[in-house]
Design an enzyme around this catalytic site. Structure first.
Site, PDB file in Angstrom:
ATOM      1  N   CYS A   1       2.402   1.359 -64.708  1.00 24.78           N
ATOM      2  CA  CYS A   1       1.367   1.426 -63.653  1.00 24.78           C
ATOM      3  C   CYS A   1      -0.040   1.535 -64.218  1.00 24.78           C
ATOM      4  O   CYS A   1      -1.023   1.293 -63.509  1.00 24.78           O
ATOM      5  CB  CYS A   1       1.618   2.616 -62.742  1.00 24.78           C
ATOM      6  SG  CYS A   1       3.259   2.579 -62.038  1.00 24.78           S
TER       7      CYS A   1
ATOM      8  N   HIS B   1      -4.297   4.584 -58.074  1.00 21.86           N
ATOM      9  CA  HIS B   1      -3.001   3.897 -58.124  1.00 21.86           C
ATOM     10  C   HIS B   1      -2.249   4.227 -56.833  1.00 21.86           C
ATOM     11  O   HIS B   1      -2.277   5.368 -56.356  1.00 21.86           O
ATOM     12  CB  HIS B   1      -2.209   4.377 -59.340  1.00 21.86           C
ATOM     13  CG  HIS B   1      -0.802   3.876 -59.356  1.00 21.86           C
ATOM     14  ND1 HIS B   1      -0.483   2.567 -59.118  1.00 21.86           N
ATOM     15  CD2 HIS B   1       0.383   4.530 -59.555  1.00 21.86           C
ATOM     16  CE1 HIS B   1       0.837   2.423 -59.185  1.00 21.86           C
ATOM     17  NE2 HIS B   1       1.371   3.603 -59.443  1.00 21.86           N
TER      18      HIS B   1
ATOM     19  N   ASN C   1       4.270   0.299 -53.836  1.00 15.36           N
ATOM     20  CA  ASN C   1       3.815   0.557 -55.200  1.00 15.36           C
ATOM     21  C   ASN C   1       3.947  -0.740 -56.011  1.00 15.36           C
ATOM     22  O   ASN C   1       5.058  -1.174 -56.308  1.00 15.36           O
ATOM     23  CB  ASN C   1       4.676   1.672 -55.804  1.00 15.36           C
ATOM     24  CG  ASN C   1       4.269   2.029 -57.227  1.00 15.36           C
ATOM     25  OD1 ASN C   1       3.483   1.316 -57.867  1.00 15.36           O
ATOM     26  ND2 ASN C   1       4.803   3.123 -57.733  1.00 15.36           N
TER      27      ASN C   1
HETATM   28  O1  UT7 Z   1       4.037   4.637 -59.852  1.00 14.45           O
HETATM   29  C1  UT7 Z   1       4.469   5.405 -60.923  1.00 14.45           C
HETATM   30  C2  UT7 Z   1       4.610   6.820 -60.617  1.00 14.45           C
HETATM   31  N1  UT7 Z   1       5.566   7.041 -59.554  1.00 14.45           N
HETATM   32  C3  UT7 Z   1       5.304   7.989 -58.687  1.00 14.45           C
HETATM   33  O2  UT7 Z   1       4.255   8.565 -58.724  1.00 14.45           O
HETATM   34  C4  UT7 Z   1       6.376   8.360 -57.691  1.00 14.45           C
HETATM   35  C5  UT7 Z   1       6.449   9.857 -57.592  1.00 14.45           C
HETATM   36  N2  UT7 Z   1       7.481  10.356 -56.711  1.00 14.45           N
HETATM   37  C6  UT7 Z   1       7.464  10.167 -55.361  1.00 14.45           C
HETATM   38  O3  UT7 Z   1       6.626   9.483 -54.838  1.00 14.45           O
HETATM   39  C7  UT7 Z   1       8.502  10.909 -54.544  1.00 14.45           C
HETATM   40  O4  UT7 Z   1       9.170  11.819 -55.344  1.00 14.45           O
HETATM   41  C8  UT7 Z   1       9.535   9.967 -53.871  1.00 14.45           C
HETATM   42  C9  UT7 Z   1       8.865   9.215 -52.736  1.00 14.45           C
HETATM   43  C10 UT7 Z   1      10.095   8.983 -54.882  1.00 14.45           C
HETATM   44  C11 UT7 Z   1      10.703  10.767 -53.278  1.00 14.45           C
HETATM   45  O5  UT7 Z   1      10.208  11.737 -52.390  1.00 14.45           O
HETATM   46  P1  UT7 Z   1      10.707  13.260 -52.480  1.00 14.45           P
HETATM   47  O6  UT7 Z   1      10.072  13.956 -51.355  1.00 14.45           O
HETATM   48  O7  UT7 Z   1      10.415  13.738 -53.859  1.00 14.45           O
HETATM   49  O8  UT7 Z   1      12.246  13.122 -52.207  1.00 14.45           O
HETATM   50  P2  UT7 Z   1      13.496  13.499 -53.147  1.00 14.45           P
HETATM   51  O9  UT7 Z   1      13.607  12.516 -54.255  1.00 14.45           O
HETATM   52  O10 UT7 Z   1      13.429  14.951 -53.491  1.00 14.45           O
HETATM   53  O11 UT7 Z   1      14.693  13.261 -52.131  1.00 14.45           O
HETATM   54  C12 UT7 Z   1      14.823  14.041 -50.943  1.00 14.45           C
HETATM   55  C13 UT7 Z   1      16.043  13.583 -50.160  1.00 14.45           C
HETATM   56  C14 UT7 Z   1      17.304  13.480 -50.991  1.00 14.45           C
HETATM   57  O12 UT7 Z   1      18.373  13.914 -50.192  1.00 14.45           O
HETATM   58  P3  UT7 Z   1      18.982  15.398 -50.387  1.00 14.45           P
HETATM   59  O13 UT7 Z   1      19.465  15.441 -51.821  1.00 14.45           O
HETATM   60  O14 UT7 Z   1      17.857  16.341 -50.113  1.00 14.45           O
HETATM   61  O15 UT7 Z   1      20.081  15.439 -49.385  1.00 14.45           O
HETATM   62  C15 UT7 Z   1      17.465  12.011 -51.239  1.00 14.45           C
HETATM   63  O16 UT7 Z   1      18.789  11.615 -51.440  1.00 14.45           O
HETATM   64  O17 UT7 Z   1      15.813  12.251 -49.632  1.00 14.45           O
HETATM   65  C16 UT7 Z   1      16.929  11.412 -49.968  1.00 14.45           C
HETATM   66  N3  UT7 Z   1      16.427  10.051 -50.119  1.00 14.45           N
HETATM   67  C17 UT7 Z   1      16.349   9.174 -49.100  1.00 14.45           C
HETATM   68  N4  UT7 Z   1      16.637   9.267 -47.799  1.00 14.45           N
HETATM   69  C18 UT7 Z   1      16.397   8.195 -47.020  1.00 14.45           C
HETATM   70  C19 UT7 Z   1      15.988   9.454 -51.239  1.00 14.45           C
HETATM   71  N5  UT7 Z   1      15.590   8.179 -50.985  1.00 14.45           N
HETATM   72  C20 UT7 Z   1      15.809   7.999 -49.654  1.00 14.45           C
HETATM   73  C21 UT7 Z   1      15.576   6.899 -48.799  1.00 14.45           C
HETATM   74  N6  UT7 Z   1      15.885   7.049 -47.493  1.00 14.45           N
HETATM   75  N7  UT7 Z   1      15.054   5.736 -49.205  1.00 14.45           N
END
Ligand code: UT7
Length: 322
Positions: free
Chosen positions: A112, A249, A279
């Site tokens: 990125c 970004h 992204n």
């Molecule tokens: O560009 C390079 C740098 N990248 C970034 O900066 C990305 C940084 N990270 C993020 O933007 C966020 O962490 C995400 C958007 C990727 C994820 O958001 P989060 O609030 O951190 O969610 P999480 O990964 O902690 O997941 C929460 C829950 C999980 O379920 P449980 O374990 O709590 O039951 C996931 O399985 O959300 C679930 N989940 C989804 N649910 C519906 C993960 N992906 C999805 C999805 N739809 N697409």
């Protein structure tokens, strides 16, 4: 001698995939994607679109705005982690597509941060008098390396390209840049296959693609970007009140909001395109920049802060007078 942005351009594939369409592909909801990331839709490349083709289109538009021709360009750099092929590198393909000859042309795989890394290097070449008119491009075809069965990553990414023409100038343009990286975080965000390690997993038909430990990346990103904002302002000797626009970004709206808060900047002064583009990694900043230049929000003479964070981890910033 300074370097200054003389033109911006971008290219987005025609095909738009909404969150509603994503719901038909993996177990997800529009509500989850919007509330966690801010993303509403993304553009995805069709078979005829590639990183070099999108780069060249974006560059053509930036060159038109800058009023320069292929003969004027003496430096080409493309930030991308999704090149068409391993070599020739994408920047040489852009040269060929645009009829640019006999100048440095290379790509950078700093994920990125690819565009900001390229901008910083081109700025140095121009300040040293070794180049006069550079093309700096960020372009990605991430849809080709996403695991379309993995809902935790496939809903996040999009394709596209953005470019700037950076010209030598006696008036201040780029005021300062900072580049940095820390390889100890490599496993948190990666595409763990390649020519040296091998493509065996892919050949064996195993699911493969971008891998990310999202929540951990999120934490490091917010902390690193907060520190980076202070370092950049300190290095340039500029107060945060001087910033007209933050062009960050576009990975996640919540990360962008945290950076704006750090700067005491209302969201009206932040260019946000993540809802439209998803992204797009190295393409996201030059895409956002071009959108806000062409719709008249960003005006000549204004002060812009660009900041990015991505796989590696790599990160970087540029403070500039547009
Ligand atoms: O560009 C390079 C740098 N990248 C970034 O900066 C990305 C940084 N990270 C993020 O933007 C966020 O962490 C995400 C958007 C990727 C994820 O958001 P989060 O609030 O951190 O969610 P999480 O990964 O902690 O997941 C929460 C829950 C999980 O379920 P449980 O374990 O709590 O039951 C996931 O399985 O959300 C679930 N989940 C989804 N649910 C519906 C993960 N992906 C999805 C999805 N739809 N697409």
């Amino acid at each position: 001698m300074y370097s200054r942005i003389a033109g911006t351009g971008s290219y987005l594939p025609d095909r738009v995939v909404t969150n509603a369409e994503m719901e038909t592909m993996v177990e997800t909801t529009d509500e989850w994607i919007r509330s966690r990331t801010g993303i509403e839709r993304r553009h995805l490349a069709s078979a005829h679109e590639s990183t070099s083709q999108m780069s060249a289109e974006a560059a053509r538009r930036a060159m038109e705005m800058a009023g320069v021709t292929a003969d004027d360009i003496d430096f080409v750099v493309v930030g991308t982690c999704t090149p068409d092929i391993l070599f020739p590198n994408v920047a040489t393909m852009v040269q060929d597509r645009l009829g640019i000859h006999d100048c440095p042309a290379f790509s950078l795989e700093t994920a990125c941060s690819g565009f900001v890394y390229g901008l910083s290097i081109a700025d140095k070449y121009i300040r040293l008098g070794e180049a006069k008119c550079a093309l700096v491009i960020g372009a990605e075809t991430l849809s080709r390396i996403v695991d379309w069965t993995d809902r935790t990553t496939c809903v996040l990414f999009g394709d596209g390209a953005g470019a700037v023409v950076l010209k030598a100038s006696e008036e201040p343009g780029i005021l300062t840049t900072i580049l940095s990286a820390d390889g100890k975080y490599g496993d948190l965000l990666s595409f763990p296959m390649g020519p040296s390690r091998g493509f065996d997993a892919l050949r064996a038909g195993a699911a493969g693609g971008i891998q990310m430990k999202g929540a951990e990346v999120f934490k490091v990103a917010v902390n690193t970007l907060s520190r980076l904002v202070d370092q950049t302002l300190d290095k340039a000797g500029v107060d945060k009140s001087a910033i007209d626009w933050l062009v960050p970004h576009q990975a996640n709206l919540r990360i962008i909001q945290a950076a704006a808060k750090k700067l005491d900047l209302p969201m009206e002064q932040v260019v946000v395109t993540v809802q439209e583009h998803g992204n797009t990694s190295a393409a996201s900043i030059p895409l956002a920049l071009d959108v806000a230049v062409r719709d008249g929000r960003i005006k000549p003479g204004q002060t812009l802060l660009l900041e990015t964070f991505g796989g590696g981890f790599t990160w970087g910033s540029a403070l500039l007078k547009f």
